[in-house]
Design a protein around this motif. Structure first.
Motif, PDB file in Angstrom:
ATOM      1  N   PRO A   1       0.811  -1.229   0.000  1.00 57.41           N
ATOM      2  CA  PRO A   1       0.000   0.000   0.000  1.00 57.41           C
ATOM      3  C   PRO A   1       0.846   1.282   0.000  1.00 57.41           C
ATOM      4  CG  PRO A   1      -0.095  -1.061   2.147  1.00 57.41           C
ATOM      5  CD  PRO A   1       0.661  -1.984   1.234  1.00 57.41           C
ATOM      6  N   TRP A   2       2.145   1.154   0.048  1.00 55.26           N
ATOM      7  CA  TRP A   2       3.044   2.306   0.097  1.00 55.26           C
ATOM      8  C   TRP A   2       2.678   3.346  -0.961  1.00 55.26           C
ATOM      9  CZ3 TRP A   2       6.945   3.604   3.379  1.00 55.26           C
ATOM     10  CH2 TRP A   2       7.841   4.590   2.960  1.00 55.26           C
ATOM     11  N   ARG A   3       2.413   2.884  -2.143  1.00 59.36           N
ATOM     12  CA  ARG A   3       2.160   3.778  -3.278  1.00 59.36           C
ATOM     13  C   ARG A   3       0.862   4.571  -3.127  1.00 59.36           C
ATOM     14  NH1 ARG A   3       2.067   1.547  -9.462  1.00 59.36           N
ATOM     15  NH2 ARG A   3       1.978   3.573 -10.487  1.00 59.36           N
ATOM     16  N   TRP A   4      -0.142   3.957  -2.551  1.00 54.68           N
ATOM     17  CA  TRP A   4      -1.479   4.558  -2.547  1.00 54.68           C
ATOM     18  C   TRP A   4      -1.928   5.109  -1.204  1.00 54.68           C
ATOM     19  CZ3 TRP A   4      -2.374   5.343  -7.314  1.00 54.68           C
ATOM     20  CH2 TRP A   4      -1.943   4.440  -8.267  1.00 54.68           C
ATOM     21  N   VAL A   5      -1.218   4.814  -0.148  1.00 59.48           N
ATOM     22  CA  VAL A   5      -1.681   5.221   1.183  1.00 59.48           C
ATOM     23  C   VAL A   5      -0.633   6.143   1.827  1.00 59.48           C
ATOM     24  CG1 VAL A   5      -2.515   4.405   3.421  1.00 59.48           C
ATOM     25  CG2 VAL A   5      -2.896   3.015   1.387  1.00 59.48           C
TER      26      VAL A   5
ATOM     27  N   MET B   1      -0.578   7.665   4.550  1.00 60.32           N
ATOM     28  CA  MET B   1      -0.336   7.427   5.971  1.00 60.32           C
ATOM     29  C   MET B   1       0.689   6.305   6.178  1.00 60.32           C
ATOM     30  SD  MET B   1      -0.786   8.573   8.932  1.00 60.32           S
ATOM     31  CE  MET B   1      -2.191   9.643   8.948  1.00 60.32           C
ATOM     32  N   THR B   2       0.747   5.354   5.253  1.00 65.78           N
ATOM     33  CA  THR B   2       1.766   4.302   5.338  1.00 65.78           C
ATOM     34  C   THR B   2       3.150   4.922   5.225  1.00 65.78           C
ATOM     35  OG1 THR B   2       0.272   2.687   4.365  1.00 65.78           O
ATOM     36  CG2 THR B   2       2.611   2.167   4.277  1.00 65.78           C
ATOM     37  N   ARG B   3       3.324   5.830   4.275  1.00 65.25           N
ATOM     38  CA  ARG B   3       4.611   6.507   4.114  1.00 65.25           C
ATOM     39  C   ARG B   3       4.915   7.378   5.330  1.00 65.25           C
ATOM     40  NH1 ARG B   3       2.149   6.988  -0.864  1.00 65.25           N
ATOM     41  NH2 ARG B   3       1.787   9.235  -0.704  1.00 65.25           N
ATOM     42  N   ALA B   4       3.902   8.075   5.824  1.00 61.08           N
ATOM     43  CA  ALA B   4       4.086   8.933   6.989  1.00 61.08           C
ATOM     44  C   ALA B   4       4.510   8.108   8.203  1.00 61.08           C
ATOM     45  CB  ALA B   4       2.799   9.695   7.290  1.00 61.08           C
TER      46      ALA B   4
ATOM     47  N   ALA C   1      -3.458  14.430  -3.682  1.00 61.17           N
ATOM     48  CA  ALA C   1      -2.312  14.899  -4.472  1.00 61.17           C
ATOM     49  C   ALA C   1      -1.148  13.935  -4.355  1.00 61.17           C
ATOM     50  CB  ALA C   1      -1.895  16.296  -4.016  1.00 61.17           C
ATOM     51  N   CYS C   2      -0.985  13.316  -3.202  1.00 59.32           N
ATOM     52  CA  CYS C   2       0.109  12.352  -3.015  1.00 59.32           C
ATOM     53  C   CYS C   2      -0.128  11.079  -3.809  1.00 59.32           C
ATOM     54  CB  CYS C   2       0.262  11.989  -1.535  1.00 59.32           C
ATOM     55  SG  CYS C   2       0.940  13.321  -0.544  1.00 59.32           S
ATOM     56  N   ARG C   3      -1.375  10.801  -4.187  1.00 58.33           N
ATOM     57  CA  ARG C   3      -1.673   9.580  -4.905  1.00 58.33           C
ATOM     58  C   ARG C   3      -1.623   9.752  -6.412  1.00 58.33           C
ATOM     59  NH1 ARG C   3      -5.324   9.336  -0.561  1.00 58.33           N
ATOM     60  NH2 ARG C   3      -7.051  10.157  -1.776  1.00 58.33           N
ATOM     61  N   THR C   4      -1.351  10.940  -6.897  1.00 59.46           N
ATOM     62  CA  THR C   4      -1.339  11.143  -8.341  1.00 59.46           C
ATOM     63  C   THR C   4       0.066  11.170  -8.874  1.00 59.46           C
ATOM     64  OG1 THR C   4      -1.386  13.527  -8.057  1.00 59.46           O
ATOM     65  CG2 THR C   4      -3.512  12.408  -8.369  1.00 59.46           C
TER      66      THR C   4
END
Length: 134
Positions: free
Chosen positions: A59-63, A65-68, A131-134
Motif C-alpha cells: 500500500p506504500w504507493r497509494w496510502v 499514511m503508510t509513508r508517513a 495529491a500524493c496519490r497522483t
C-alpha cells in the motif's frame, strides 16, 4: 577487535554484506574501528529491485499514511540514536564533536523528521492526500 562497527547494507528486509570489505580507521589514532562493505552495482540493483517491488506490491504507493508512519518510525529511530551517531561521526571522520553534533541533529531534522511531519499532514488532508496519490 572488540566494540568494532560492521557497516552492512539493509536491502529487502535483510542486513547483507558485499564482496568489498574495507577497514575504517580513526584518523586521530590510526586505530581500526570497524569495517564497512563497499556496495557496488549488484547491491545497488538489489536495493532498486526491492524498492520497486515494495512500491508495486504494497500500500506504500497509494496510502500516504503508510509513508508517513514509516518516516515517523525512521525519525524515532534516528532520535533514539543521536548520541551514538554523533560519536560515530566524531570518531570515524575526526570531525570536532561540536560540528558532528550540529551535522547529525540538523541532518536528522531536515531529512527525516520534517518529511515525516509533512507526510502526516498530507495524509490527514483529503486534498493533499489525493495529491500524493497522483
Amino acid at each position: 577487535m572488540p566494540g568494532q562497527i560492521s557497516a552492512t547494507h539493509w536491502i529487502n528486509g535483510e542486513w547483507i554484506t558485499s564482496p568489498q570489505e574495507r577497514p575504517s580507521f580513526d584518523p586521530a589514532t590510526g586505530e581500526q574501528i570497524g569495517v564497512f562493505y563497499d556496495g557496488g552495482a549488484d547491491e545497488a540493483q538489489a536495493a532498486v529491485d526491492a524498492a520497486a517491488h515494495c512500491f508495486e506490491a504494497s500500500p506504500w504507493r497509494w496510502v500516504p499514511m503508510t509513508r508517513a508512519t514509516a518516516l515517523s518510525h525512521l525519525a524515532d529511530a534516528f532520535d533514539s540514536r543521536l548520541d551514538g551517531l554523533v560519536a560515530s561521526l566524531f570518531r570515524e571522520n575526526g570531525k570536532p564533536r561540536r560540528e558532528a553534533d550540529y551535522e547529525v541533529h540538523h541532518t536528522c531534522a531536515l531529512c527525516v523528521s520534517r518529511p515525516a511531519s509533512l507526510f502526516r499532514t498530507s495524509a490527514a488532508s483529503p486534498t493533499l492526500g489525493r495529491a500524493c496519490r497522483t
